[in-house]
Design a protein around this motif. Sequence first.
Motif, PDB file in Angstrom:
ATOM      1  N   THR A 108      39.520  34.346  35.853  1.00 44.53           N
ATOM      2  CA  THR A 108      40.221  33.641  34.777  1.00 44.53           C
ATOM      3  C   THR A 108      40.777  32.342  35.310  1.00 44.53           C
ATOM      4  O   THR A 108      40.634  32.007  36.494  1.00 44.53           O
ATOM      5  N   ASP A 109      41.420  31.576  34.428  1.00 41.36           N
ATOM      6  CA  ASP A 109      42.035  30.300  34.785  1.00 41.36           C
ATOM      7  C   ASP A 109      43.235  30.105  33.864  1.00 41.36           C
ATOM      8  O   ASP A 109      43.417  30.844  32.891  1.00 41.36           O
ATOM      9  N   VAL A 110      44.027  29.087  34.143  1.00 41.95           N
ATOM     10  CA  VAL A 110      45.219  28.827  33.341  1.00 41.95           C
ATOM     11  C   VAL A 110      44.853  28.566  31.881  1.00 41.95           C
ATOM     12  O   VAL A 110      43.747  28.126  31.571  1.00 41.95           O
ATOM     13  N   HIS A 118      40.829  33.790  40.851  1.00 42.03           N
ATOM     14  CA  HIS A 118      41.516  32.751  40.075  1.00 42.03           C
ATOM     15  C   HIS A 118      41.550  31.529  40.984  1.00 42.03           C
ATOM     16  O   HIS A 118      41.897  31.627  42.159  1.00 42.03           O
ATOM     17  N   LEU A 124      43.569  29.105  41.097  1.00 44.22           N
ATOM     18  CA  LEU A 124      44.950  28.699  41.398  1.00 44.22           C
ATOM     19  C   LEU A 124      45.145  27.219  41.067  1.00 44.22           C
ATOM     20  O   LEU A 124      44.186  26.453  41.088  1.00 44.22           O
ATOM     21  N   ALA A 165      48.243  29.668  39.544  1.00 39.53           N
ATOM     22  CA  ALA A 165      48.245  30.687  38.493  1.00 39.53           C
ATOM     23  C   ALA A 165      49.624  30.789  37.849  1.00 39.53           C
ATOM     24  O   ALA A 165      50.643  30.495  38.476  1.00 39.53           O
ATOM     25  N   HIS A 166      49.628  31.231  36.605  1.00 34.87           N
ATOM     26  CA  HIS A 166      50.876  31.482  35.878  1.00 34.87           C
ATOM     27  C   HIS A 166      50.970  32.977  35.592  1.00 34.87           C
ATOM     28  O   HIS A 166      50.381  33.473  34.623  1.00 34.87           O
ATOM     29  N   ARG A 167      51.674  33.676  36.448  1.00 32.19           N
ATOM     30  CA  ARG A 167      51.834  35.117  36.256  1.00 32.19           C
ATOM     31  C   ARG A 167      52.528  35.391  34.929  1.00 32.19           C
ATOM     32  O   ARG A 167      53.492  34.726  34.585  1.00 32.19           O
ATOM     33  N   GLU A 209      47.930  33.995  31.900  1.00 29.33           N
ATOM     34  CA  GLU A 209      46.506  34.359  31.963  1.00 29.33           C
ATOM     35  C   GLU A 209      46.228  35.598  32.810  1.00 29.33           C
ATOM     36  O   GLU A 209      45.184  36.226  32.688  1.00 29.33           O
ATOM     37  N   ILE A 266      47.192  39.990  39.884  1.00 25.68           N
ATOM     38  CA  ILE A 266      46.988  38.925  40.869  1.00 25.68           C
ATOM     39  C   ILE A 266      47.596  39.276  42.221  1.00 25.68           C
ATOM     40  O   ILE A 266      47.116  38.812  43.269  1.00 25.68           O
ATOM     41  N   SER A 268      42.741  41.808  43.898  1.00 24.49           N
ATOM     42  CA  SER A 268      42.829  40.351  43.887  1.00 24.49           C
ATOM     43  C   SER A 268      42.445  39.774  45.248  1.00 24.49           C
ATOM     44  O   SER A 268      42.909  40.239  46.286  1.00 24.49           O
ATOM     45  N   VAL A 293      42.519  36.212  45.587  1.00 28.30           N
ATOM     46  CA  VAL A 293      42.776  34.803  45.294  1.00 28.30           C
ATOM     47  C   VAL A 293      43.132  33.995  46.542  1.00 28.30           C
ATOM     48  O   VAL A 293      42.805  32.803  46.617  1.00 28.30           O
TER      49      VAL A 293
END
Length: 301
Positions: free
Chosen positions: A217-219, A257, A259, A261-263, A266, A272, A277, A279
């Motif tokens: 995924t992405d932001v 992801h 990065l 990232a917004h925990r 997304e 994450i 994960s 990442v």
Amino acid sequence: MNKLRHFVSLLDLSSSELRGLIARAIELKNHRDPNYQPLKGQLLAMVFEKSSTRTRISFEAGMAHFGGSALFLSPRDTQLGRGEPLRDSAKVISSMVDCIMLRTDKHETVTTFAEHSSVPVINGLTDQEHPCQLLADMQTYFELRGDIQGKTVAWIGDGNNMCHSYIHAASLLDFTLHIASPAGYEPQAAYVDAAGARIKCFAKPLDAAQGADLVVTDVWASMGQEEEQAQRVAAFKDYQVDRQVMQAAKADALFMHCLPAHRGEEVSAEVIDGPQSVVFPEAKNRLHAQKALLEFLLCQK
């Protein structure tokens, strides 16, 4: 004289070249030789219209490891920000350096530079594609799970530049890509259509994640889209990669992801920061993938 090669898109590589780059990145990572300096005396110009952590550090460190150096250029400090025609900038900059990397808003900026540059041009990110990130992502998967051919990847979220480059990767490396994006945020039809049957689109993340070997995924709002934040939060609220989505994937599925990232948006913190994960190995691999790319473009026999 060797034909000038650029890396504007993942499709600038053949399938075998991409696999070769991935293998070389893994080799460079596992067997670093401080005395191996193939780019000694060479200079990389790095043009940044967008801020960067991983792209800047990986290219700058990669050039240093290889005995070369990197020059940071921002539009604030050059004529690029004052309306000089791109073709003129490309001709002038390329006459003084050995390679140019651009991280920019418009994809046309990179393609124009490539058209008028006398040295290799690298796409460090545009609004359309992010091929350098795919090198690191694929390196990470190959290291941990082997060849991705015949596997299933689930892309959850915005049909953005990362999604477009994943579509290219599916074509080159022969894997199936499941895409779940909210209405109005799907990847561009030209990318999807060109990849054919390897791409399958879904309305719901759980359906896309079913049986996946890798979930990505992405932001929700990329750089430059901040004014759309509230609208995007509403559109993407059901597109978080959480425990339920990962449970729909295979038991040994990886999560990636690019990065930052917004925990809680997304991706859930549970995913994450959880065992599936990768990442941070993925981010670290930007360095090794970039080194393999620089070697490929600048050390052709």
